[in-house]
Design a protein around this motif. Structure first.
Motif, PDB file in Angstrom:
ATOM      1  N   ARG A  14       0.843  -1.196   0.000  1.00 53.70           N
ATOM      2  CA  ARG A  14       0.000   0.000   0.000  1.00 53.70           C
ATOM      3  C   ARG A  14       0.879   1.247   0.000  1.00 53.70           C
ATOM      4  O   ARG A  14       1.857   1.315   0.717  1.00 53.70           O
ATOM      5  N   ASP A  34      -9.730   4.495  -6.686  1.00 58.98           N
ATOM      6  CA  ASP A  34      -8.393   3.904  -6.685  1.00 58.98           C
ATOM      7  C   ASP A  34      -8.327   2.950  -7.874  1.00 58.98           C
ATOM      8  O   ASP A  34      -9.082   1.987  -7.950  1.00 58.98           O
ATOM      9  N   ALA A  37      -5.980  -1.598  -7.063  1.00 60.57           N
ATOM     10  CA  ALA A  37      -5.982  -1.890  -5.634  1.00 60.57           C
ATOM     11  C   ALA A  37      -6.562  -3.265  -5.354  1.00 60.57           C
ATOM     12  O   ALA A  37      -7.036  -3.959  -6.254  1.00 60.57           O
ATOM     13  N   SER A  39      -8.764  -5.229  -1.757  1.00 59.20           N
ATOM     14  CA  SER A  39      -9.447  -4.865  -0.517  1.00 59.20           C
ATOM     15  C   SER A  39      -8.443  -4.670   0.623  1.00 59.20           C
ATOM     16  O   SER A  39      -8.725  -3.966   1.585  1.00 59.20           O
ATOM     17  N   THR A  42      -6.360  -0.810  -0.670  1.00 58.94           N
ATOM     18  CA  THR A  42      -6.981   0.394  -1.227  1.00 58.94           C
ATOM     19  C   THR A  42      -6.911   1.564  -0.255  1.00 58.94           C
ATOM     20  O   THR A  42      -6.961   1.386   0.964  1.00 58.94           O
ATOM     21  N   PHE A  47     -12.719   1.148  -5.543  1.00 61.65           N
ATOM     22  CA  PHE A  47     -11.473   0.747  -6.184  1.00 61.65           C
ATOM     23  C   PHE A  47     -11.721  -0.315  -7.243  1.00 61.65           C
ATOM     24  O   PHE A  47     -12.711  -1.028  -7.211  1.00 61.65           O
TER      25      PHE A  47
END
Length: 85
Positions: A14, A34, A37, A39, A42, A47
């Motif tokens: 990330r 986003d 990404a 889960s 993001t 996303f």
């Protein structure tokens, strides 16, 4: 703990949230989507993922109509593409 570490996808990283928020402030922008990404990584509620995953708005950001979106695009590391086989 060792078991959990072995399950981490090293490409699933990330962008630093603090830096992301600083950039939005500096650029006077609020990103709405986003582009690359999962889960797990993001930075936004909405996303797109490269593979189906929980919470994704969709799959394959390049195939979606993105008009009117203010995109945050932090693409995956090149090693991730080579792992898909």
């Amino acid at each position: 703990l060792a078991d959990d570490i072995t399950k981490i996808d090293m490409c699933d990283f990330r962008f630093c949230r603090r830096r992301f928020e600083e950039l939005q402030r500096d650029w006077d922008v609020v990103h709405s989507l986003d582009g690359f990404a999962t889960s797990a990584n993001t930075l936004l509620e909405r996303f797109y993922a490269d593979l189906p995953c929980p919470g994704a708005t969709g799959v394959d950001f390049f195939k979606e109509p993105l008009r009117g979106e203010d995109l945050w695009v932090h693409p995956p590391h090149p090693d991730q593409e080579s792992r898909k086989g």
